[in-house]
Design a protein around this motif. Structure first.
Motif, short mmCIF file in Angstrom:
data_model
loop_
_atom_site.label_atom_id
_atom_site.label_comp_id
_atom_site.label_asym_id
_atom_site.label_seq_id
_atom_site.Cartn_x
_atom_site.Cartn_y
_atom_site.Cartn_z
N ALA A 70 0.86 -1.06 -0.03
CA ALA A 70 -0.11 -0.08 -0.02
C ALA A 70 0.80 1.32 -0.10
O ALA A 70 2.02 1.38 0.47
CB ALA A 70 -0.78 -0.06 1.36
N ARG A 71 0.32 2.40 -0.60
CA ARG A 71 0.84 3.73 -0.45
C ARG A 71 0.01 4.67 0.24
O ARG A 71 0.42 5.72 0.80
CB ARG A 71 1.16 4.07 -1.91
CG ARG A 71 2.55 4.09 -2.34
CD ARG A 71 2.82 4.67 -3.90
NE ARG A 71 3.42 5.80 -3.58
CZ ARG A 71 4.68 6.04 -3.46
NH1 ARG A 71 5.36 5.16 -2.76
NH2 ARG A 71 5.13 7.34 -3.25
N PHE A 389 -8.24 5.14 -21.08
CA PHE A 389 -7.32 4.96 -22.08
C PHE A 389 -7.24 6.06 -23.32
O PHE A 389 -6.53 6.93 -23.41
CB PHE A 389 -7.29 3.63 -22.72
CG PHE A 389 -6.46 3.51 -23.63
CD1 PHE A 389 -5.19 2.53 -23.12
CD2 PHE A 389 -6.42 3.67 -25.03
CE1 PHE A 389 -4.12 1.98 -24.18
CE2 PHE A 389 -5.14 3.22 -25.78
CZ PHE A 389 -4.04 2.53 -25.46
N ASP A 392 -6.75 9.86 -21.91
CA ASP A 392 -5.61 10.06 -20.82
C ASP A 392 -4.87 11.23 -21.53
O ASP A 392 -4.33 12.20 -20.63
CB ASP A 392 -4.78 8.85 -20.91
CG ASP A 392 -3.60 9.22 -19.85
OD1 ASP A 392 -3.93 9.03 -18.72
OD2 ASP A 392 -2.40 9.17 -20.20
N ARG A 393 -4.87 11.43 -23.10
CA ARG A 393 -3.62 12.50 -23.46
C ARG A 393 -4.49 13.82 -22.97
O ARG A 393 -3.69 14.71 -22.52
CB ARG A 393 -3.85 12.35 -24.75
CG ARG A 393 -3.34 13.42 -25.37
CD ARG A 393 -1.71 13.39 -25.33
NE ARG A 393 -0.89 14.24 -26.17
CZ ARG A 393 -0.01 13.73 -27.39
NH1 ARG A 393 -0.42 12.67 -27.82
NH2 ARG A 393 0.41 14.84 -27.94
N LYS A 396 -4.39 14.08 -19.10
CA LYS A 396 -3.03 14.16 -18.22
C LYS A 396 -2.65 15.77 -18.51
O LYS A 396 -1.94 16.09 -17.50
CB LYS A 396 -2.17 13.13 -19.29
CG LYS A 396 -0.95 13.41 -18.61
CD LYS A 396 0.13 12.36 -19.42
CE LYS A 396 0.39 12.95 -20.75
NZ LYS A 396 1.27 12.14 -21.82
N LEU A 400 -4.87 15.67 -14.52
CA LEU A 400 -5.82 14.60 -14.22
C LEU A 400 -5.64 13.21 -14.74
O LEU A 400 -5.04 13.24 -15.86
CB LEU A 400 -7.16 15.04 -14.33
CG LEU A 400 -7.82 15.77 -13.11
CD1 LEU A 400 -9.30 16.26 -13.55
CD2 LEU A 400 -7.51 15.07 -11.97
N ARG A 501 3.46 13.76 -10.17
CA ARG A 501 2.74 13.17 -11.25
C ARG A 501 2.97 11.76 -10.92
O ARG A 501 3.98 11.29 -10.87
CB ARG A 501 3.33 13.63 -12.39
CG ARG A 501 2.74 13.24 -13.80
CD ARG A 501 2.99 13.90 -14.93
NE ARG A 501 1.95 15.15 -14.86
CZ ARG A 501 2.12 15.88 -15.97
NH1 ARG A 501 2.75 15.50 -17.10
NH2 ARG A 501 1.23 16.73 -15.97
N VAL A 502 1.61 11.15 -10.98
CA VAL A 502 1.73 9.58 -10.68
C VAL A 502 1.64 8.81 -12.22
O VAL A 502 0.82 8.99 -12.97
CB VAL A 502 0.53 9.23 -9.96
CG1 VAL A 502 0.35 7.63 -9.90
CG2 VAL A 502 0.58 9.87 -8.84
N PRO A 503 2.54 8.09 -12.29
CA PRO A 503 2.71 7.17 -13.67
C PRO A 503 1.27 6.33 -13.89
O PRO A 503 0.84 5.84 -12.67
CB PRO A 503 3.92 6.25 -13.35
CG PRO A 503 4.51 6.78 -12.34
CD PRO A 503 3.70 7.49 -11.48
N LEU A 504 0.82 6.39 -15.08
CA LEU A 504 -0.44 5.68 -15.36
C LEU A 504 -0.05 4.11 -15.42
O LEU A 504 0.71 3.85 -16.35
CB LEU A 504 -0.95 6.23 -16.51
CG LEU A 504 -2.19 5.25 -16.99
CD1 LEU A 504 -3.32 6.13 -16.23
CD2 LEU A 504 -2.37 5.71 -18.35
N ILE A 505 -0.55 3.40 -14.51
CA ILE A 505 -0.56 1.88 -14.93
C ILE A 505 -2.18 1.49 -15.08
O ILE A 505 -2.53 1.54 -13.94
CB ILE A 505 0.17 1.10 -13.78
CG1 ILE A 505 1.69 1.51 -13.50
CG2 ILE A 505 0.16 -0.35 -14.13
CD1 ILE A 505 2.46 1.12 -12.51
N LEU A 506 -2.49 1.32 -16.16
CA LEU A 506 -4.00 1.03 -16.54
C LEU A 506 -4.12 -0.42 -16.81
O LEU A 506 -3.71 -0.66 -18.06
CB LEU A 506 -4.50 2.04 -17.50
CG LEU A 506 -5.95 2.23 -17.77
CD1 LEU A 506 -6.75 2.54 -16.69
CD2 LEU A 506 -6.18 2.84 -19.01
N GLU A 507 -4.92 -1.14 -16.04
CA GLU A 507 -5.29 -2.57 -16.50
C GLU A 507 -6.43 -2.18 -17.55
O GLU A 507 -7.28 -1.64 -17.43
CB GLU A 507 -5.64 -3.47 -15.44
CG GLU A 507 -5.64 -4.76 -15.68
CD GLU A 507 -6.49 -5.70 -15.08
OE1 GLU A 507 -6.94 -5.51 -14.14
OE2 GLU A 507 -6.38 -6.89 -15.52
#
Lengths: 732, 77
Positions: A70-71, A389, A392-393, A396, A400, A501-507
């Motif tokens: 967790a973070r 997805f 995002d562009r 971002k 957001l 800025r949080v990297p996007l990891i999108l399932e």
């Protein structure tokens, strides 16, 4: 023994998109409750189920997670509720839902749960989808390798549920059946040293005397704690121990993450072939074929825009009949009370306070339910991840997440459901930031106000011979609000919501047919939560506003209206009399409003709103608009002594507005005042329901208060600049 | 050695290492992206600056800038 014992606690855990919610619904039926976890914006779903030979047990639906690491406090919930870290009780058994089609990744979470020493029963879901992937799972072999009970189920088709209940009951009777030793063992000497160092700092209250728990928490701490986490209730000793371990790892050029995570996955990779058989190599999956179209830069966007068009149109106008129905029912109800009771405080309180208040809560339901139906379908089919997805562009660049797009869009219909829709975002910062700007979007309640002002103050002329001024103004108001919302997003995102800025990891989960009962239940729960938690605030505010607008009773008035009535009755007859009496009543209502507390407040704030070009009557309208923006129109009707039935299409109301003058004879409403008023409405937070919804979603009054202050300040400044600038330029 | 965003759509390569922030690396590792794991580039969406990867039968999408931190061993050297 007959002594009262607390019911057993079952926790339902699993990765997102594993059918966990459907299984929870199947197991608990309609016996469910939605509550809150203290301090965080996560719904707590609980229910009961009946087990053979045991009776009722409590079931907790743990939010879906890929890992126990967790973070944030939201992610921390997984370890707290699954392993049972105080103040959360330890579950008596954890049922973990495994998606058979994504076994390798799902097993990672299972290994973590096994390591905490809580008894586990595995519900292997979606086995019916394996054949299409050319795969097969040997369930007895899987059970043997895992060392805990495994039951193949299909939550969707209600298969294997009885066997699952039976195995859960067995484990409750004999917890050791659900426990096993760690599947992998840390071998590396340096890692063992780190674990020993950190273990010593794990609080005893977490471990409950178990060495295995202590070791598993030490790994959790090593992966979760660092100097940038936002975890709550982590003892300083533990933080220091982790920092020391990490420093020594960095010195030795070791990577703790790959040692621990790699250790678990190594076990998975080694054992996977013993229970998962790859029978054939299938071609591109249905999901991949669909994504070739739905994520395509051209067709994907077109389909998405068309879909959003449908959603928006439905929210905007499709909800109208339902809204009209709610309003009709409460109108009739109010009239019935008016007929049944004698005029007086009680009747007035019931009709204009209570019934109107309950009505103003329920009137939001059609849009909330519709929006959540769409969101539920988009989530359940897997399309929501594609929205994130595709968008995002754009999002971002605004700082957001792609998922913020749907709430922002919905804000054009109504801010209340839009604010509730922000919960589809995981990060608290993203949710709160979106909530703060959504009310700036032009919602449908602003339309009647704009229509009234535009129709009353701007000529139905055309520029360039074909562009209608009135329509152009309406479009300009939409553009204006959108631009301001995006600017506010940029400013707030870089100031009070500044964060890394949080990297996007999108399932991108596989597309699945939505399970309608699960979606509908979620929709109903959302509606119920709104009515229960935001509704009470709206009700209290409506009653408060009613009081301000209708009290004191029988204030001294300059004109004796009863005397006027007597005079009229003796001088006029039939039709003329009726008309005269109606005029007198309207004028009396207007005079009463002017003498009311709201009228006094309007007069008191006049110096504040005068630089914006507003007089105290507009002030009263602004106060009334707090109940809902469109109420401004009917309040203005009352202020001008026309009665509350005036709407934005009313010619008399438009006339009154055009004719209204200051004491010195200048007209109150000029086109410049109209623009100033529209700008004020575009930006001010004139909506208690929005504030109540923000309060519900953030669990504090701090954010609604902030929103009210910043939006009102923004509105005042913008109107001030516009009006004073306009005057300076010579407009009037 | 190359970064994963250089793969052609449909191409598979073995992951070598992940760079970047600790929590980013941790998250990807927990999704099963570990050294040696085969990763397939499913698609690259230029307008969105995103790529889609398949790893262990799951589809995960990353932004190009961040995907560039994933080093892979190209199949043909």
């Amino acid at each position: 023994m007959g002594e009262a014992r607390l019911p057993f606690r079952v926790a339902l855990a699993g990765n997102p998109n594993t059918g966990k919610t459907t299984l929870f619904n199947r197991l608990t039926g309609s016996d469910q409750k939605v509550g809150n976890y203290p301090g965080i914006t996560v719904d707590r779903h609980t229910g009961h189920m009946r087990l053979p030979g045991i009776g009722h047990v409590d079931v907790l639906d743990v939010p879906g997670a890929y890992s126990l690491s967790a973070r944030s406090p939201e992610e921390q919930l997984a370890i707290q509720t699954i392993a049972g870290i105080p103040p959360y009780p330890t579950p008596d058994v954890v049922v973990q839902v495994l998606d058979a089609t994504q076994l390798s990744r799902n097993l990672y979470l299972l290994l973590q749960i096994i390591e905490t020493g809580v008894p586990v029963v595995v519900a292997l879901n979606m086995t019916d989808m394996l054949a299409a992937r050319g795969e097969a799972i040997d369930v007895p072999a899987l059970e043997q390798q895992l060392g805990v009970p495994v039951v193949a189920v299909s939550a969707l088709h209600r298969q294997g549920l009885a066997e699952l209940s039976g195995r859960v009951a067995e484990v409750l009777a004999n917890p050791d059946l659900g426990r096993t030793n760690w599947r992998w063992q840390p071998q590396d000497g340096a890692l063992l040293e780190d674990m020993a160092l950190v273990s010593a700092a794990v609080p005893e209250s977490w471990c409950r005397g178990s060495l295995s728990r202590r070791r598993s928490f030490s790994l959790w701490a090593l992966l979760s704690i660092d100097d940038a986490d936002e975890l709550s209730a982590v003892p300083e000793d533990l933080r220091n121990a982790v920092a020391a371990a990490r420093a020594s790892a960095t010195r030795d050029n070791r990577e703790l993450e790959s040692e621990v995570i790699g250790g678990r996955y190594r076990w998975i990779d080694e054992h996977l072939p013993t229970f998962l058989e790859q029978r054939s190599t299938p071609g591109p999956s249905r999901t991949e074929r669909l994504d070739a179209i739905l994520l395509h830069p051209a067709s994907g966007f077109l389909i998405f825009l068309a879909l959003m068009g449908v959603v928006f149109q439905t929210l905007f106008s499709g909800a109208d009949p339902a809204i009209a129905f709610v309003e009709g029912v409460f109108g009739t109800f109010g009239e019935a009370i008016e007929d049944a009771l004698l005029p007086g405080f009680l009747r007035d309180f019931l009709v204009n306070g209570v019934v109107a208040g309950v009505g103003s809560v329920l009137v939001f339901l059609p849009q909330i339910l519709l929006l959540f139906l769409f969101i539920g379908l988009m989530e359940d089919t897997g399309y929501m991840a594609r929205v994130a997805f595709l968008m995002d562009r754009i999002m971002k660049s605004l700082g957001l997440h792609g998922r913020a797009f749907v709430p922002m869009m919905s804000g054009f219909a109504c801010a209340v459901p839009a604010i509730m829709a922000t919960r589809t975002m995981e990060r608290r910062r993203d949710r709160f930031l979106t909530m703060m700007v959504v009310p700036l979007m032009t919602c449908s309640a602003r339309l009647p106000v704009y229509s009234l002002i535009i129709a009353a103050l701007f000529p139905p002329a055309q520029i360039f011979g074909f562009v209608p001024v009135q329509g152009l103004l309406m479009v300009a108001m939409y553009l204006f609000s959108t631009v301001v919302a995006l600017l506010a997003l940029a400013v707030l995102g870089r100031t009070i919501f500044r964060g890394p800025r949080v990297p996007l990891i999108l399932e991108l989960p596989p597309y699945r047919r939505p399970h309608l009962p699960t979606v509908l239940r979620m929709v109903a729960q959302r509606g119920a939560v709104f009515v229960r938690e935001a509704g009470s605030v709206i009700l209290v505010c409506t009653i408060g506003l009613w009081f301000l607008l209708s009290h004191p009773i029988n204030p001294p008035l300059a004109t004796d209206y009863d005397a006027l009535r007597v005079a009229a009755t003796s001088n006029l007859e039939t039709a003329a009399l009726e008309e005269r009496l109606a005029t007198i009543s309207s004028e009396e209502t207007g005079a009463l409003l002017r003498a009311s507390y709201a009228g006094r407040v309007g007069q008191a704030i006049e110096p504040v709103i005068e630089p914006l070009g507003f007089d105290w009557k507009i002030g009263v309208g602004l106060i009334g608009a707090f109940a809902a923006r469109e109420v401004f129109v009917s309040t203005m009707g009352v202020v001008y002594g026309l009665g509350a039935e005036e709407d934005e299409g009313s010619h008399t109301l438009r006339e009154s507005i055009r004719r209204a003058t200051h004491a010195d004879g200048r007209p109150v409403y000029t086109p410049l005042v109209g623009l100033s008023l529209m700008v004020f409405f575009a930006l001010a937070c004139q909506c208690m329901a929005t504030l109540a919804a923000v309060r519900r979603e953030t669990h504090t009054w701090r954010w609604p208060a902030f929103m009210l202050v910043y939006m009102t300040a923004l509105a005042w400044c913008a109107s001030f600049l516009l009006y004073q600038g306009g005057l300076w330029l010579g407009f009037s | 050695m190359s970064s994963i965003d250089r793969l052609k759509p449909g191409q598979t390569a073995a992951l070598l290492s992940i760079g970047g922030e600790r929590s980013f690396r941790r998250r990807l590792m927990e999704l099963g992206l570990l050294p040696g794991t085969p990763v397939r580039l499913v698609r690259r969406v230029a307008v969105g600056d995103l790529i889609e990867l398949e790893v262990r039968g799951c589809h995960v999408s990353l932004r190009l800038a961040e995907a560039a931190r994933l080093a892979v061993e190209l199949p043909n050297g």
